[in-house]
Design an enzyme around this catalytic site. Structure first.
Site, PDB file in Angstrom:
ATOM      1  CD  GLU A   1     -24.075  36.335  24.009  1.00 13.69           C
ATOM      2  OE1 GLU A   1     -24.386  35.693  22.991  1.00 13.69           O
ATOM      3  OE2 GLU A   1     -23.956  37.573  24.036  1.00 13.69           O
TER       4      GLU A   1
ATOM      5  NE  ARG B   1     -30.158  26.414  17.395  1.00 15.54           N
ATOM      6  CZ  ARG B   1     -30.001  27.369  18.323  1.00 15.54           C
ATOM      7  NH1 ARG B   1     -31.027  27.869  18.965  1.00 15.54           N
ATOM      8  NH2 ARG B   1     -28.821  27.839  18.603  1.00 15.54           N
TER       9      ARG B   1
ATOM     10  CE  LYS C   1     -29.585  32.864  24.545  1.00 11.72           C
ATOM     11  NZ  LYS C   1     -28.299  33.051  25.203  1.00 11.72           N
TER      12      LYS C   1
HETATM   13  P1  ATP Z   1     -28.240  33.164  20.713  1.00  8.92           P
HETATM   14  O1  ATP Z   1     -26.906  32.686  20.215  1.00  8.92           O
HETATM   15  O2  ATP Z   1     -29.287  33.387  19.689  1.00  8.92           O
HETATM   16  O3  ATP Z   1     -28.173  34.226  21.748  1.00  8.92           O
HETATM   17  P2  ATP Z   1     -28.406  30.555  21.847  1.00  8.92           P
HETATM   18  O4  ATP Z   1     -29.695  29.916  22.163  1.00  8.92           O
HETATM   19  O5  ATP Z   1     -27.485  29.946  20.879  1.00  8.92           O
HETATM   20  O6  ATP Z   1     -28.847  31.983  21.474  1.00  8.92           O
HETATM   21  P3  ATP Z   1     -26.371  30.361  23.861  1.00  8.92           P
HETATM   22  O7  ATP Z   1     -26.338  31.017  25.171  1.00  8.92           O
HETATM   23  O8  ATP Z   1     -25.234  30.608  22.939  1.00  8.92           O
HETATM   24  O9  ATP Z   1     -27.676  30.835  23.208  1.00  8.92           O
HETATM   25  O10 ATP Z   1     -26.599  28.817  24.036  1.00  8.92           O
HETATM   26  C1  ATP Z   1     -25.817  28.024  24.889  1.00  8.92           C
HETATM   27  C2  ATP Z   1     -25.742  26.617  24.361  1.00  8.92           C
HETATM   28  O11 ATP Z   1     -27.051  26.062  24.216  1.00  8.92           O
HETATM   29  C3  ATP Z   1     -25.113  26.594  22.986  1.00  8.92           C
HETATM   30  O12 ATP Z   1     -24.112  25.599  23.006  1.00  8.92           O
HETATM   31  C4  ATP Z   1     -26.228  26.232  22.068  1.00  8.92           C
HETATM   32  O13 ATP Z   1     -25.746  25.458  21.019  1.00  8.92           O
HETATM   33  C5  ATP Z   1     -27.189  25.470  22.953  1.00  8.92           C
HETATM   34  N1  ATP Z   1     -28.561  25.639  22.474  1.00  8.92           N
HETATM   35  C6  ATP Z   1     -29.206  26.806  22.278  1.00  8.92           C
HETATM   36  N2  ATP Z   1     -30.437  26.592  21.789  1.00  8.92           N
HETATM   37  C7  ATP Z   1     -30.593  25.253  21.670  1.00  8.92           C
HETATM   38  C8  ATP Z   1     -31.653  24.397  21.223  1.00  8.92           C
HETATM   39  N3  ATP Z   1     -32.807  24.885  20.786  1.00  8.92           N
HETATM   40  N4  ATP Z   1     -31.455  23.065  21.249  1.00  8.92           N
HETATM   41  C9  ATP Z   1     -30.293  22.559  21.704  1.00  8.92           C
HETATM   42  N5  ATP Z   1     -29.261  23.305  22.140  1.00  8.92           N
HETATM   43  C10 ATP Z   1     -29.388  24.635  22.130  1.00  8.92           C
END
Ligand code: ATP
Ligand code: MG
Length: 558
Positions: A37, A263, A273
């Site tokens: 995102e 994760r 984030k």
């Molecule tokens: P938020 O949803 O809190 O804004 P997010 O870190 O999930 O944050 P996204 O942009 O949705 O942000 O993440 C993109 C991809 O990265 C998603 O598929 C998510 O599962 C993966 N991802 C995010 N954080 C991690 C992590 N710490 N370890 C592994 N994969 C991650």
């Protein structure tokens, strides 16, 4: 903390699943995607997800898409879209022509929503956000049905169409799926599909005032792109039944299989984030690319390399359970890479002056110093040896402890690439601080042992005092004090010593260091010329990581 450092190639449960599916011809090929995102910069956790998706596609000769899940315009910006693309490329991955945006599917998603309404599977709901919450029930109690749940199909079609054209204020209505208010899985209790929000979207502008919810957009976007495996993190495990329900209701070209992994969490690191954004907005760091940030942009500016980050992701493997990985594993991956690739030079971070009494003023000897002990192809440079030198303040002790093998009054050490040096006398200022050492060298010891067979236990680095340059050096430490930082008090959880800026003296050869070059400063660590702060002829060095531990430091502790 888990994960063995030794395993170069950890077992990969996703590849095991795919191997089986390919063997039994359940799938014909592999198409994955990385779906960020665009509401912030990517961090090291995202790097893990990027590696998993792109490397899985590579391994099976498939492809990996980059898709921006841009369904929430109020938090999304073009700056984030640009930074995400540049970070993925920097990590070494390429989506080719497969760049997509969930916003490209808004019309298709709207069409599918109409299909759901026609089939009696979705309805327009007038409950406010608070009411929806109250009706939703709890994990132990079923929810209550919305009073709008049994609206006629015609009325729903009419209201939804009027939502789209902007007849209702923000938040006045939602479109909800009609599933099961008593489901033990809360995600199935009539989740919202659309909300009304008049927000300017970075790509579609003001064309829409209703936006699809992430859950509604996500699975269908995968289906539109013919994704075979939707790899995601564990928090979506509970959403899988919902995604599968959606895919069962509408006419999609493909039904992706969702596989979840844990994760990445790292000690002394925050990957939310929301928190990273707060650090930037409150000015607690210098920006998203502050070298102390766990963002890819920050680590890259600090001097971490793409190869090291990929190696780290490979080494920690994939887990199905939440775990906390020791951040030293990441630092070690960086050391391993730079150990092999960074030329070695000398820089004195905290200079103490040495005057060599038996060396003539004005006499300069150029010593040949190879850039790497195991890599003759790196070549060598000339290091000027002069009457006045700088050594590291820590390499001298007026009253040495028992295991201190470096310089002390009356003691001898080797100067790297040069001579044995003996401290004859200490010069102090009025306050009693040591300001200069008067020393002698043994001319017989250049590059070898003296004829009397005497030995020294320590070798120290140095630079000429008259023929070296002054440079800013930025020494970084962990951004947070605790292994698991307290997110309720982010400012209080910060390590106040996470950045020390010092003036160092470095060898003259570094005057021509270009922005974005790596070096090992012998015995001090790996350094990187900051790509933003460095100027021609005036490099600014970020310390990437200290050395693992030098023998000298170990000895000094005893
Ligand atoms: P938020 O949803 O809190 O804004 P997010 O870190 O999930 O944050 P996204 O942009 O949705 O942000 O993440 C993109 C991809 O990265 C998603 O598929 C998510 O599962 C993966 N991802 C995010 N954080 C991690 C992590 N710490 N370890 C592994 N994969 C991650
Ligand atoms: Mg997310």
């Amino acid at each position: 903390m888990t994960t063995p450092e030794s395993a170069e190639q950890a077992p990969h449960f996703i590849h095991e699943i795919i191997d089986e599916e390919l063997a039994s011809q359940k799938v014909g090929g592999v198409v994955t995607r990385f779906p960020p995102e665009p509401n912030g910069y990517l961090h090291i956790g995202h790097a893990k997800a990027i590696c998993v998706n792109f490397e899985t596609a590579q391994k099976y000769g498939g492809r990996c898409h980059l898709r921006f899940d841009d369904t929430n315009p109020s938090k999304e910006e073009q700056e984030f879209i640009d930074s995400i693309m540049s970070d993925i490329r920097w990590l070494g991955f390429d989506w080719g022509e497969h760049l997509y945006f969930a916003s490209d599917y808004f019309e298709q998603l709207y069409g599918w929503a109409i299909q759901l309404i026609r089939d009696g599977k979705a309805y327009v709901c007038d409950l406010s956000a608070d009411e929806v919450r109250a009706y939703r029930g709890t994990l132990t109690e079923p929810g209550r049905e919305s009073p709008c749940r049994n609206r006629s199909i015609e009325e729903n079609l009419d209201l939804f169409q009027r939502m789209r054209v902007g007849e209702f204020p923000d938040g006045a209505k939602t479109l909800r799926a009609k599933i099961d208010m008593a489901s033990p899985n809360m995600n199935l209790r009539d989740p919202a599909l659309y909300r009304i929000r008049r927000a300017h979207h970075p790509r579609v502008g003001d064309a829409w005032c209703i936006y699809p919810m992430y859950d509604w957009a996500h699975g269908q976007s995968d289906a539109i792109e013919h994704i075979s495996h939707s790899i995601c993190t564990l928090e979506f495990e509970n959403h899988r039944p919902l995604y599968d329900w959606f895919l069962g209701q509408v006419t999609v070209p493909c039904k992706p299989r969702q596989i979840e992994f844990a994760r990445l969490n790292l000690t002394y690191t925050v990957m939310s984030k929301r928190v990273l954004r707060l650090l930037v907005e409150r000015g607690l760091v210098e920006g998203w690319d502050d070298p102390r940030m766990p963002t890819i942009a920050g680590l890259r500016r600090r001097g971490y390399t793409p190869a090291a980050m990929r190696a780290f992701c490979e080494r920690i493997g994939l887990a199905k359970r939440e775990s906390l990985v020791d951040v030293t594993l990441l630092e070690n991956a960086v050391r391993d890479d730079l150990n092999a690739h960074a030329p070695r030079v000398m820089g004195v971070l905290s200079p103490l002056k040495v005057v060599i009494e038996n060396w003539d003023e004005g006499k300069v000897e150029l010593l040949d110093a190879p850039y790497h002990p195991d890599k003759p192809e790196f070549g060598s440079r000339s290091v000027p040896f002069t009457r006045e030198l700088f050594i590291e303040r820590d390499d001298f002790m007026e009253e040495p402890s028992k295991k201190f093998f470096r310089l002390a009054p009356g003691k001898e050490v080797r100067l790297r690439w040069a001579y044995f040096l003996k401290c004859e006398r200490v010069v102090k200022d009025e306050a009693g601080n040591v300001v200069e050492l008067r020393c002698t060298i043994d001319p017989e010891t250049k590059g070898g042992a003296p004829s009397d067979g005497r030995k020294v236990k320590g070798t120290i680095h140095w630079v000429s005092a008259t023929d070296s340059i002054d440079a800013e050096v930025r020494l970084y430490d962990r951004l947070f004090k605790e292994e698991r930082p307290d997110l309720d008090d982010v400012a209080g959880a910060l390590n106040p010593d996470s950045l020390k800026v010092t003036r160092a003296r470095v060898e003259k050869s570094l005057a021509s260091a270009k922005a974005g070059e790596h070096f090992q400063f012998e015995r001090q660590g790996y350094f990187f010329t900051d790509p933003i702060l460095s100027k021609d002829g005036a490099p600014v060095f970020n310390r990437v990581v200290p050395l693992r531990d030098t023998w000298a430091k170990v000895a000094a502790k005893g």
